[in-house]
Design a protein around this motif. Structure first.
Motif, mmCIF file in Angstrom:
data_model
loop_
_atom_site.group_PDB
_atom_site.id
_atom_site.type_symbol
_atom_site.label_atom_id
_atom_site.label_comp_id
_atom_site.label_asym_id
_atom_site.label_seq_id
_atom_site.Cartn_x
_atom_site.Cartn_y
_atom_site.Cartn_z
ATOM 1 N N ASP A 2 9.783 -1.962 -5.165
ATOM 2 C CA ASP A 2 9.855 -0.540 -5.885
ATOM 3 C C ASP A 2 9.382 -0.550 -6.499
ATOM 4 O OD1 ASP A 2 11.470 0.626 -7.305
ATOM 5 O OD2 ASP A 2 12.390 -0.851 -9.349
ATOM 6 N N ASN A 3 9.927 1.547 -5.546
ATOM 7 C CA ASN A 3 8.647 2.688 -6.169
ATOM 8 C C ASN A 3 8.491 2.815 -7.538
ATOM 9 O OD1 ASN A 3 8.035 3.017 -3.159
ATOM 10 N ND2 ASN A 3 9.434 4.785 -3.439
ATOM 11 N N THR A 4 9.412 2.363 -8.484
ATOM 12 C CA THR A 4 8.480 2.520 -9.658
ATOM 13 C C THR A 4 7.815 1.130 -10.550
ATOM 14 O OG1 THR A 4 11.256 2.472 -10.245
ATOM 15 C CG2 THR A 4 9.594 2.110 -11.915
ATOM 16 N N VAL A 5 8.397 0.376 -9.691
ATOM 17 C CA VAL A 5 6.225 -0.292 -10.318
ATOM 18 C C VAL A 5 5.688 -0.165 -9.450
ATOM 19 C CG1 VAL A 5 5.831 -2.764 -9.715
ATOM 20 C CG2 VAL A 5 8.193 -2.653 -10.019
ATOM 21 N N ILE A 6 5.881 0.497 -8.301
ATOM 22 C CA ILE A 6 4.173 1.257 -7.981
ATOM 23 C C ILE A 6 3.646 2.525 -9.018
ATOM 24 C CG2 ILE A 6 3.442 2.550 -6.420
ATOM 25 C CD1 ILE A 6 5.225 1.049 -4.518
ATOM 26 N N ILE A 7 4.820 2.993 -9.394
ATOM 27 C CA ILE A 7 4.563 4.540 -10.373
ATOM 28 C C ILE A 7 3.459 3.467 -10.975
ATOM 29 C CG2 ILE A 7 5.248 6.262 -11.805
ATOM 30 C CD1 ILE A 7 5.311 7.087 -8.989
ATOM 31 N N GLU A 8 4.041 2.965 -11.515
ATOM 32 C CA GLU A 8 3.800 2.572 -13.339
ATOM 33 C C GLU A 8 2.334 1.550 -12.724
ATOM 34 O OE1 GLU A 8 6.625 -1.023 -14.658
ATOM 35 O OE2 GLU A 8 7.916 0.583 -14.754
ATOM 36 N N GLU A 29 9.207 7.588 2.280
ATOM 37 C CA GLU A 29 9.395 7.928 0.396
ATOM 38 C C GLU A 29 8.990 6.599 0.233
ATOM 39 O OE1 GLU A 29 14.120 7.234 0.301
ATOM 40 O OE2 GLU A 29 14.725 9.251 0.815
ATOM 41 N N GLN A 30 9.272 5.569 0.984
ATOM 42 C CA GLN A 30 8.513 4.042 0.012
ATOM 43 C C GLN A 30 6.700 4.522 0.271
ATOM 44 O OE1 GLN A 30 9.607 1.117 -0.825
ATOM 45 N NE2 GLN A 30 7.086 0.989 -1.726
ATOM 46 N N LEU A 31 6.449 4.251 -1.658
ATOM 47 C CA LEU A 31 5.044 4.488 -1.721
ATOM 48 C C LEU A 31 4.383 3.211 -1.693
ATOM 49 C CD1 LEU A 31 5.947 6.022 -5.185
ATOM 50 C CD2 LEU A 31 4.889 7.292 -3.824
ATOM 51 N N HIS A 32 2.981 2.750 -1.335
ATOM 52 C CA HIS A 32 1.945 1.824 -1.495
ATOM 53 C C HIS A 32 0.949 1.929 -2.035
ATOM 54 C CE1 HIS A 32 3.568 1.294 2.556
ATOM 55 N NE2 HIS A 32 4.135 2.854 2.892
ATOM 56 N N PHE A 33 0.013 0.935 -2.676
ATOM 57 C CA PHE A 33 -0.727 1.004 -3.056
ATOM 58 C C PHE A 33 -1.755 -0.354 -3.048
ATOM 59 C CE2 PHE A 33 -2.500 -1.372 -7.549
ATOM 60 C CZ PHE A 33 -2.417 0.067 -8.089
ATOM 61 N N GLY A 34 -2.797 -0.185 -3.898
ATOM 62 C CA GLY A 34 -3.514 -1.466 -3.578
ATOM 63 C C GLY A 34 -4.837 -1.421 -4.705
ATOM 64 N N ALA A 35 -5.514 -1.957 -5.093
ATOM 65 C CA ALA A 35 -6.164 -2.583 -6.508
ATOM 66 C C ALA A 35 -6.974 -3.194 -5.412
ATOM 67 C CB ALA A 35 -5.892 -2.677 -7.400
ATOM 68 N N PHE A 66 -5.044 -6.784 -5.087
ATOM 69 C CA PHE A 66 -3.994 -6.776 -5.638
ATOM 70 C C PHE A 66 -2.738 -5.693 -4.951
ATOM 71 C CE2 PHE A 66 -7.188 -9.063 -8.121
ATOM 72 C CZ PHE A 66 -6.803 -9.543 -8.724
ATOM 73 N N ASP A 67 -1.420 -5.605 -5.152
ATOM 74 C CA ASP A 67 -0.135 -4.823 -5.003
ATOM 75 C C ASP A 67 -0.094 -4.535 -6.684
ATOM 76 O OD1 ASP A 67 1.010 -6.811 -5.409
ATOM 77 O OD2 ASP A 67 2.203 -8.027 -4.160
#
Length: 347
Positions: A2-8, A29-35, A66-67
């Motif tokens: 969910d992009n909402t979780v990624i924005i947070e 449209e899909q966001l991607h995140f890594g930490a 971490f995603d």
């Protein structure tokens, strides 16, 4: 995810100055995140390469430890205490830019070079009410066909942008890249000018020579107009078939910097940039993007971008100069390119 979780997660990462990256691919449209929390490299992550390597500006890799969902579950007390890399440069004045542009044009008219990409910086203070996550969301909304990104690490600093230019992508069998050069306001009427056509041809021919030199079979697409927010560019797409693995690394290493960000001949143009520009480009004009565990990657040129800290931000903007350039026109082109980022900041 969910992009909402990624924005947070992005908002949390920016506020806590985490080592992280996030992006959206062009047309997706899909966001991607890594930490990354600990100093242990993983095979999957985000590659960051500077315009020119220097002791204080080296290639960097943020591992995807971490995603977004896992990162959001981490208590703040478990996050490392870090600080943002400080923005220390000052804005390029109009007078400085005009003098630098005139110097480049004189060298080009004397036949010393074919093209030089001259950049400038725009530095402003961060408003106390600034929320960088809002700037990121505006870029997502306004640049659907660009690589929209944000990343931070202690070494690179915090960056955000919406790049229209693919550097190099690898899907396991094919390499894709593009020649992107020449700029005018989006939706401009009439044919492209001779200066823009020349600028784009220099980049396209350079890329074609790289494929030929590696003995790769490739296709060169038709010249087209590529929309990039409030401006548009001339674009030629390339796709090459990989016959041996060494071709992938060779192309990735030898293509940078292309004449679209440096000039032509490349080494001479980069040398002039170092002599003329009064600032370090750092990671502007380098390439960035996700790398998968199986070796696939999607890399984009770091442009239409800015660096920020808690007090100031620095917009980097440039344009190609040829012997037919007019300094005032080049200044106006940089103003048009910077307007996209400035509008996203000012709302």
């Amino acid at each position: 995810m969910d992009n909402t979780v990624i924005i947070e997660a992005i908002d949390k990462a920016i506020k806590h100055k985490a080592r992280f990256y996030a992006y959206r691919l062009p047309g997706d449209e899909q966001l991607h995140f890594g930490a990354q929390i600990i100093d242990q490299r993983a095979p999957m992550g985000f590659m960051i390469t500077p315009f020119v390597e220097k002791p204080d500006c080296m290639p960097y890799f943020i591992s995807a430890q971490f995603d977004a969902e896992k990162y959001m579950k981490l208590p703040v007390s478990s996050l490392p205490v870090t600080s943002l890399h400080r923005v220390t440069v000052e804005s390029t004045t109009r007078e400085e830019y005009m003098e630098n542009a005139s110097r480049c044009i004189s060298a080009l008219q004397a036949g010393e070079l074919q093209k030089v990409v001259l950049s400038r910086v725009i530095v402003n203070e961060v408003s106390p009410s600034m929320a960088w996550i809002d700037v990121f969301k505006r870029l997502l909304d306004r640049c659907p066909d660009s690589f929209v990104f944000v990343f931070n690490s202690e070494a690179t600093g915090a960056w955000m942008g919406a790049s229209p230019e693919r550097y190099l992508s690898y899907d396991g069998t094919h390499l894709r890249t593009m020649a992107l050069a020449g700029t005018r306001p989006a939706g401009a009427a009439g044919d492209w000018g001779a200066k823009e056509m020349e600028e784009q041809a220099i980049v396209a021919d350079y890329i074609a020579d790289k494929f030929t030199g590696l003995k790769m079979e490739y296709t060169r697409g038709m010249l087209c107009t590529h929309l990039a927010g409030n401006v548009e560019h001339l674009c030629t797409e390339f796709e090459g078939t990989v016959s041996r693995p060494s071709q992938v690394d060779s192309m990735r290493n030898t293509l940078h910097p292309t004449p679209a960000l440096g000039g032509m001949p490349v080494k001479a143009a980069v040398k002039m940039i170092g002599e003329v520009e009064g600032h370090s480009r750092r990671y502007y004009g380098g390439y960035i993007g996700p790398v998968e565990a199986d070796g696939r990657f999607n890399l984009f040129v770091n442009l239409r971008s800015l660096e920020f800290d808690g007090e100031r931000y620095c917009i980097y903007v440039g344009g190609g100069i040829t012997a037919n350039s007019i300094a005032e026109d080049e200044w106006q082109e940089t103003c048009g390119k910077a307007a996209l980022l400035q509008a996203a900041i000012d709302n």
